[in-house]
Design a protein around this motif. Structure first.
Motif, PDB file in Angstrom:
ATOM      1  N   THR A 132     -41.621  46.035  61.149  1.00  0.00           N
ATOM      2  CA  THR A 132     -43.152  45.510  60.990  1.00  0.00           C
ATOM      3  C   THR A 132     -43.394  44.727  59.885  1.00  0.00           C
ATOM      4  O   THR A 132     -42.505  44.522  59.128  1.00  0.00           O
ATOM      5  CB  THR A 132     -44.127  46.836  61.103  1.00  0.00           C
ATOM      6  OG1 THR A 132     -45.387  46.448  61.298  1.00  0.00           O
ATOM      7  CG2 THR A 132     -43.871  47.556  59.665  1.00  0.00           C
ATOM      8  N   SER A 133     -44.403  44.182  59.830  1.00  0.00           N
ATOM      9  CA  SER A 133     -45.052  43.337  58.556  1.00  0.00           C
ATOM     10  C   SER A 133     -44.755  43.845  57.338  1.00  0.00           C
ATOM     11  O   SER A 133     -45.374  45.430  57.447  1.00  0.00           O
ATOM     12  CB  SER A 133     -46.267  42.455  58.887  1.00  0.00           C
ATOM     13  OG  SER A 133     -46.454  41.764  57.865  1.00  0.00           O
ATOM     14  N   GLY A 134     -44.138  43.603  56.198  1.00  0.00           N
ATOM     15  CA  GLY A 134     -44.196  44.239  54.935  1.00  0.00           C
ATOM     16  C   GLY A 134     -45.314  44.612  54.399  1.00  0.00           C
ATOM     17  O   GLY A 134     -46.221  43.934  54.111  1.00  0.00           O
ATOM     18  N   LYS A 299     -38.244  35.103  71.257  1.00  0.00           N
ATOM     19  CA  LYS A 299     -37.374  33.867  71.043  1.00  0.00           C
ATOM     20  C   LYS A 299     -37.463  33.163  69.315  1.00  0.00           C
ATOM     21  O   LYS A 299     -36.557  32.907  68.663  1.00  0.00           O
ATOM     22  CB  LYS A 299     -37.984  32.729  72.034  1.00  0.00           C
ATOM     23  CG  LYS A 299     -37.193  31.340  71.760  1.00  0.00           C
ATOM     24  CD  LYS A 299     -37.499  30.270  72.563  1.00  0.00           C
ATOM     25  CE  LYS A 299     -37.020  29.081  72.411  1.00  0.00           C
ATOM     26  NZ  LYS A 299     -37.353  27.970  73.576  1.00  0.00           N
ATOM     27  N   ARG A 300     -38.846  33.245  68.879  1.00  0.00           N
ATOM     28  CA  ARG A 300     -38.928  32.625  67.445  1.00  0.00           C
ATOM     29  C   ARG A 300     -38.423  33.902  66.541  1.00  0.00           C
ATOM     30  O   ARG A 300     -37.922  33.438  65.519  1.00  0.00           O
ATOM     31  CB  ARG A 300     -40.113  32.452  67.294  1.00  0.00           C
ATOM     32  CG  ARG A 300     -40.811  31.152  68.039  1.00  0.00           C
ATOM     33  CD  ARG A 300     -42.200  30.759  67.373  1.00  0.00           C
ATOM     34  NE  ARG A 300     -42.618  29.678  68.141  1.00  0.00           N
ATOM     35  CZ  ARG A 300     -43.772  28.953  67.909  1.00  0.00           C
ATOM     36  NH1 ARG A 300     -44.640  29.266  66.524  1.00  0.00           N
ATOM     37  NH2 ARG A 300     -43.992  27.839  68.756  1.00  0.00           N
ATOM     38  N   LEU A 301     -38.368  35.212  66.818  1.00  0.00           N
ATOM     39  CA  LEU A 301     -37.913  36.280  66.123  1.00  0.00           C
ATOM     40  C   LEU A 301     -36.482  35.947  65.983  1.00  0.00           C
ATOM     41  O   LEU A 301     -36.030  36.192  64.759  1.00  0.00           O
ATOM     42  CB  LEU A 301     -38.223  37.343  66.738  1.00  0.00           C
ATOM     43  CG  LEU A 301     -37.954  38.753  65.960  1.00  0.00           C
ATOM     44  CD1 LEU A 301     -38.516  38.969  64.393  1.00  0.00           C
ATOM     45  CD2 LEU A 301     -38.375  40.154  66.510  1.00  0.00           C
ATOM     46  N   SER A 305     -34.417  35.125  62.357  1.00  0.00           N
ATOM     47  CA  SER A 305     -33.471  35.882  62.070  1.00  0.00           C
ATOM     48  C   SER A 305     -32.014  34.871  61.814  1.00  0.00           C
ATOM     49  O   SER A 305     -31.291  35.231  60.707  1.00  0.00           O
ATOM     50  CB  SER A 305     -32.837  36.834  63.140  1.00  0.00           C
ATOM     51  OG  SER A 305     -33.977  37.967  63.065  1.00  0.00           O
ATOM     52  N   ARG A 306     -31.976  34.049  62.613  1.00  0.00           N
ATOM     53  CA  ARG A 306     -30.962  33.043  62.260  1.00  0.00           C
ATOM     54  C   ARG A 306     -31.081  32.146  61.185  1.00  0.00           C
ATOM     55  O   ARG A 306     -29.806  31.940  60.379  1.00  0.00           O
ATOM     56  CB  ARG A 306     -30.909  32.233  63.455  1.00  0.00           C
ATOM     57  CG  ARG A 306     -29.873  31.041  63.683  1.00  0.00           C
ATOM     58  CD  ARG A 306     -29.725  30.231  64.906  1.00  0.00           C
ATOM     59  NE  ARG A 306     -28.713  29.101  64.788  1.00  0.00           N
ATOM     60  CZ  ARG A 306     -28.655  28.051  65.630  1.00  0.00           C
ATOM     61  NH1 ARG A 306     -29.658  28.119  66.687  1.00  0.00           N
ATOM     62  NH2 ARG A 306     -27.763  27.304  65.533  1.00  0.00           N
ATOM     63  N   LEU A 307     -32.127  31.790  60.888  1.00  0.00           N
ATOM     64  CA  LEU A 307     -32.182  31.013  59.878  1.00  0.00           C
ATOM     65  C   LEU A 307     -32.239  31.801  58.541  1.00  0.00           C
ATOM     66  O   LEU A 307     -31.793  31.442  57.175  1.00  0.00           O
ATOM     67  CB  LEU A 307     -33.800  30.515  59.492  1.00  0.00           C
ATOM     68  CG  LEU A 307     -34.136  29.648  60.738  1.00  0.00           C
ATOM     69  CD1 LEU A 307     -35.463  29.117  60.827  1.00  0.00           C
ATOM     70  CD2 LEU A 307     -33.404  28.191  60.758  1.00  0.00           C
TER      71      LEU A 307
END
Length: 309
Positions: A132-134, A299-301, A305-307
């Motif tokens: 979740t968001s921090g 897709k953006r998630l 993670s890749r970045l």
């Protein structure tokens, strides 16, 4: 996210007590310290920078890799909740033998970052084990870096502080078609960064952050007078931010003021942090979101993670 927001009131008091008993880093010379981290952790690093009256240095971890000599003979504190962020780990390796000491501030003492560093400050808070968001993680990191710069205040008033924060958020009226801009100076600027990140992650909406002084120099000309949601973080004795808020409000801008009369800077920023966490939560409810927006865009998630990792 909602559960973590509520849990942190109790958890932060316990964590502050634990930090007060940890004497490993007491009496640090702020000018001998460098703070860094990515995302929310960069915001907490900037908070430490301003809390030290700008004596401690704070910077993005990739930029520190470009100029590693900044850390020479200094203690480098790298905040990373997961301890898995690639850039943080690379930085720790880059400054090995250059920095006096490398300390990971993380919730995962078995993480790659923790294993690479010379010492660890473990962030303690209840996690439900769901992405979740921090929220609680950010508040805990604020306490951790603050404890390195000064003695922490008593947190007995946190239940009242959190309740008032929730009331402030419920009274916030947002223009549905407007973007968000968070404005502040000093510790308020560090929190403006965090606030923009919550709007991105929780709501999936456009948000920016800006120094109070810079607003009038250029960004003012790009703002939509009636629709953009301007939030001014007037913490403690920040008269400049309060004044700019008044001027823009009188000139027709859709402006809100998050003002804290709490004099202690640590309690003040915790109050404002609670306000902004409840704001994101309440707006998400009004938008009918069942979970944070960033979790629904697979897709953006995956790209994120890749970045990062």
């Amino acid at each position: 996210m909602e559960q973590e927001i509520h849990n942190q009131v109790e958890d932060l008091r316990a964590f502050a007590s634990e930090l007060g008993k940890d004497h490993r880093f007491h009496h640090l010379d702020p000018s001998s310290v460098v703070f860094t981290g990515s995302g929310d952790s960069l915001a907490s690093s900037l908070f430490a920078h301003y809390l030290s009256e700008m004596q401690a240095f704070a910077a993005d971890p990739f930029e520190l890799q470009l100029y590693p000599r900044v850390t020479r003979n200094k203690t480098l504190f790298i905040t990373s909740i997961s301890g898995k962020t690639r850039t943080n780990i690379q930085l720790a390796r880059t400054v090995r033998g250059l920095a006096k000491k490398r300390v990971a501030i993380t919730a995962n003492p078995e993480s790659p970052l923790a294993k690479e560093c010379d010492d660890v400050i473990r962030l303690r808070y209840r996690s439900l084990g769901i992405l979740t968001s921090g929220t609680a993680s950010f508040s805990a990191s604020l306490l951790a870096v603050a404890s390195l710069m000064r003695r922490l205040p008593k947190l007995d008033s946190l239940p009242v502080v959190e309740r008032r924060a929730a009331e402030w958020a419920r009274g916030f009226r947002v223009h549905p078609r407007g973007a968000f801009l968070f404005v502040g100076s000093g510790t308020g600027y560090s929190l403006a960064m965090y606030a923009a990140f919550k709007i991105h992650e929780v709501l999936g909406l456009t948000a920016q952050y800006q120094h109070t002084e810079k607003l009038g120099h250029s960004q003012l000309f790009s703002l939509s007078e009636k629709s953009d949601n301007l939030v001014f973080l007037g913490l403690s004795s920040d008269k400049k931010t309060n004044e700019v808020f008044r001027v823009l409000s009188k000139n027709g801008f859709h402006a809100h003021l998050l003002h804290s009369r709490i004099r202690d800077p640590v309690l003040s920023i915790l109050h404002a942090t609670f306000c902004l966490q409840h704001l994101a939560l309440n707006l998400g409810r009004k938008m009918g979101l069942a979970e944070c927006a960033f979790l629904t865009d697979k897709k953006r998630l995956a790209l994120s993670s890749r970045l990062i990792y």
